[in-house]
Design a protein around this motif. Structure first.
Motif, PDB file in Angstrom:
ATOM      1  N   GLY A   1       0.820  -1.194   0.000  1.00 15.63           N
ATOM      2  CA  GLY A   1       0.000   0.000   0.000  1.00 15.63           C
ATOM      3  C   GLY A   1       0.859   1.251   0.000  1.00 15.63           C
ATOM      4  N   GLU A   2       0.221   2.395  -0.237  1.00 12.87           N
ATOM      5  CA  GLU A   2       0.931   3.668  -0.156  1.00 12.87           C
ATOM      6  C   GLU A   2       1.480   3.844   1.254  1.00 12.87           C
ATOM      7  OE1 GLU A   2       1.647   6.594  -2.180  1.00 12.87           O
ATOM      8  OE2 GLU A   2       1.580   4.875  -3.518  1.00 12.87           O
ATOM      9  N   GLU A   3       2.750   4.202   1.359  1.00 10.00           N
ATOM     10  CA  GLU A   3       3.375   4.343   2.670  1.00 10.00           C
ATOM     11  C   GLU A   3       2.686   5.409   3.512  1.00 10.00           C
ATOM     12  OE1 GLU A   3       6.102   3.099   5.565  1.00 10.00           O
ATOM     13  OE2 GLU A   3       5.498   2.218   3.639  1.00 10.00           O
ATOM     14  N   SER A   4       2.158   6.435   2.868  1.00  8.67           N
ATOM     15  CA  SER A   4       1.469   7.492   3.611  1.00  8.67           C
ATOM     16  C   SER A   4       0.100   7.046   4.106  1.00  8.67           C
ATOM     17  CB  SER A   4       1.298   8.739   2.729  1.00  8.67           C
ATOM     18  OG  SER A   4       0.465   8.436   1.609  1.00  8.67           O
ATOM     19  N   GLN A   5      -0.411   5.951   3.556  1.00  7.07           N
ATOM     20  CA  GLN A   5      -1.735   5.472   3.926  1.00  7.07           C
ATOM     21  C   GLN A   5      -1.674   4.369   4.975  1.00  7.07           C
ATOM     22  OE1 GLN A   5      -3.468   8.115   2.558  1.00  7.07           O
ATOM     23  NE2 GLN A   5      -5.056   6.627   2.118  1.00  7.07           N
ATOM     24  N   THR A   6      -0.901   3.338   4.711  1.00  8.31           N
ATOM     25  CA  THR A   6      -0.905   2.160   5.594  1.00  8.31           C
ATOM     26  C   THR A   6       0.514   1.668   5.881  1.00  8.31           C
ATOM     27  OG1 THR A   6      -1.190   0.724   3.654  1.00  8.31           O
ATOM     28  CG2 THR A   6      -3.189   1.385   4.852  1.00  8.31           C
ATOM     29  N   PRO A   7       1.365   2.473   6.502  1.00  2.00           N
ATOM     30  CA  PRO A   7       2.729   2.010   6.778  1.00  2.00           C
ATOM     31  C   PRO A   7       2.767   0.793   7.690  1.00  2.00           C
ATOM     32  CG  PRO A   7       2.248   4.033   7.987  1.00  2.00           C
ATOM     33  CD  PRO A   7       1.118   3.831   7.020  1.00  2.00           C
ATOM     34  N   GLU A   8       1.830   0.684   8.621  1.00  2.00           N
ATOM     35  CA  GLU A   8       1.825  -0.474   9.527  1.00  2.00           C
ATOM     36  C   GLU A   8       1.530  -1.767   8.775  1.00  2.00           C
ATOM     37  OE1 GLU A   8      -0.200   2.127   9.780  1.00  2.00           O
ATOM     38  OE2 GLU A   8      -0.266   2.949  11.815  1.00  2.00           O
ATOM     39  N   LEU A   9       0.566  -1.711   7.838  1.00  2.00           N
ATOM     40  CA  LEU A   9       0.250  -2.897   7.040  1.00  2.00           C
ATOM     41  C   LEU A   9       1.447  -3.295   6.186  1.00  2.00           C
ATOM     42  CD1 LEU A   9      -1.648  -5.054   5.950  1.00  2.00           C
ATOM     43  CD2 LEU A   9      -2.611  -3.355   4.384  1.00  2.00           C
TER      44      LEU A   9
END
Length: 323
Positions: free
Chosen positions: A192-200
Motif C-alpha cells: 500500500g501507499e506508505e502514507s496510507q498504511t505504513p503499519e500494514l
C-alpha cells in the motif's frame, strides 16, 4: 458588577421612570434604585440625574448605555449558541483510510443504523494522519494497527482480517485454494501507499522475513485502490492485502488467503485518551456487535501477531475490555 445591574440600568435608561422600569423587571422600585446606585458606586461615576419628576442620563450614562447593551446582547447570543448546540444532532468525526478498506465504513453503517440521530463526518486519511488528527482533536475515532500509535491513543481490537494476495485470474496461484507465504519470494509484491498504511506494509514485510526471505517490492506508487488493481491485472505485480480490501472483488482478479503461516491483520478502533466525546463508547459498542455477528474476531487459526500484543491504552480511563 452583575449582569442584572446592567439589565436594570438599560431598562431604566429606556423608560426614564423608576416605576415603569421596576414593573418591566418585576421588582419593587426600591430594589431597582438600590441596584442602580450600587452600579454607580462600583463605576465611580453618576449615570443618572434624578429629580422628583424626571430621570435623565448623564453623559457618562449615555456612553455606558451603549456598552451595556452590547454586553447584554453578547450574553444573549452566547446563551442562544449554547441552546442551539444542545438541541443539534450529535456529531461524530470518524477517520477512514480510503474506499478500498471497508472495515470502518461497515462499522459506520452499523452505527448509523443503530443511532440515526448521530451525524457522522467521515474524514479520509492515512493512518499516520489519523493519529495526528486524533491528537489535535479533529477526529473522535480512527482505525488502524496499534503498533505505531502515540502513547495517548487508546485502542480496542475489533477485527482479525485474513491476509491474502490479489492476483489476476490466470495467475499461477489462481488454481490454489491457499498460497504459502514462501511462494511470494518469486513475486514482485505491491504494498500500500506508505502514507496510507505504513503499519500494514511493515506487517507484510515482517511476515515474509519470518519464513526466510526479504520480499521484492514494486517500486512504483499507486494513488487509489483501482490503480492497484490495474497493476495486478497487467501482471506487473501481486498485491498483498487483507480480505476486506474492496478490490478483491474486482473483475479479472482473484484473492487467495495466505498460509504457512495463516495470518490475520489486526484492526483496532483508536481514540485519544483525553477525548470526552460520549459517542466513542457508542461506536465501540456498535462495532463489537457487528464483529460478533460477522465473526471478525473468530479466525480459523491463531493470527501471526496475537491480540495480546495490541498496545494497551494509557491509564484506566479506556481499556481493551468491553465498553
Amino acid at each position: 458588577m452583575e449582569l442584572r445591574q446592567l439589565r436594570y440600568f438599560v431598562t431604566l435608561a429606556e423608560e426614564l421612570h423608576f416605576g415603569r422600569a421596576a414593573a418591566r423587571e418585576h421588582i419593587v422600585q426600591s430594589a431597582l434604585s438600590q441596584q442602580v446606585q450600587r452600579l454607580e458606586r462600583e463605576l465611580g461615576v453618576r449615570l443618572l440625574d434624578r429629580s422628583t419628576h424626571r430621570v435623565d442620563l448623564t453623559p457618562a450614562g449615555t456612553a455606558f448605555l451603549i456598552e451595556a447593551r452590547q454586553i447584554l446582547d453578547h450574553v444573549e447570543r452566547a446563551g442562544q449558541a449554547a441552546r442551539n448546540a444542545a438541541a443539534s444532532a450529535p456529531t461524530l468525526r470518524a477517520g477512514i483510510i480510503d474506499a478500498g478498506y471497508d472495515t470502518m465504513p461497515q462499522i459506520l453503517r452499523q452505527l448509523q443504523a443503530d443511532h440515526p440521530d448521530i451525524t457522522i463526518h467521515q474524514v479520509e486519511a492515512g493512518t499516520p494522519e489519523q493519529y495526528r488528527q486524533l491528537a489535535d482533536g479533529r477526529l473522535d475515532i480512527a482505525i488502524g494497527h496499534v503498533s505505531q500509535t502515540p502513547a495517548e491513543v487508546a485502542s480496542k481490537l475489533i477485527r482479525l482480517d485474513p491476509l491474502g494476495v490479489l492476483i489476476p485470474d490466470d495467475h499461477r496461484f489462481a488454481d490454489l485454494d491457499e498460497v504459502p507465504v514462501a511462494a511470494l519470494a518469486d513475486e514482485l509484491l505491491l504494498l500500500g501507499e506508505e502514507s496510507q498504511t505504513p503499519e500494514l506494509n511493515q506487517f507484510v514485510i515482517e511476515l515474509c522475513r519470518s519464513v526466510g526471505f526479504a520480499p521484492t517490492i514494486y517500486e512504483g506508487t499507486v494513488e487509489s485502490t483501482r490503480a492497484a488493481a490495474d497493476l495486478v491485472l497487467q501482471h506487473r505485480c501481486v498485491h498483498c492485502v487483507p480480505a476486506s480490501f474492496r478490490t478483491s472483488n474486482r473483475p479479472g482478479t482473484t484473492w487467495r488467503p495466505l498460509t504457512a503461516p495463516t495470518t490475520h491483520y489486526p484492526w483496532s478502533l483508536l481514540w485519544h485518551d483525553a477525548n470526552a466525546s460520549p459517542h466513542i463508547a457508542t461506536v465501540v459498542n456498535s462495532a463489537r456487535q457487528l464483529a460478533g455477528r460477522l465473526g471478525w474476531l473468530e479466525p480459523a487459526a491463531p493470527p501471526t501477531e496475537p491480540a495480546p500484543s495490541e498496545k494497551a491504552p494509557p491509564a484506566a480511563s479506556h481499556s481493551e475490555e468491553p465498553i
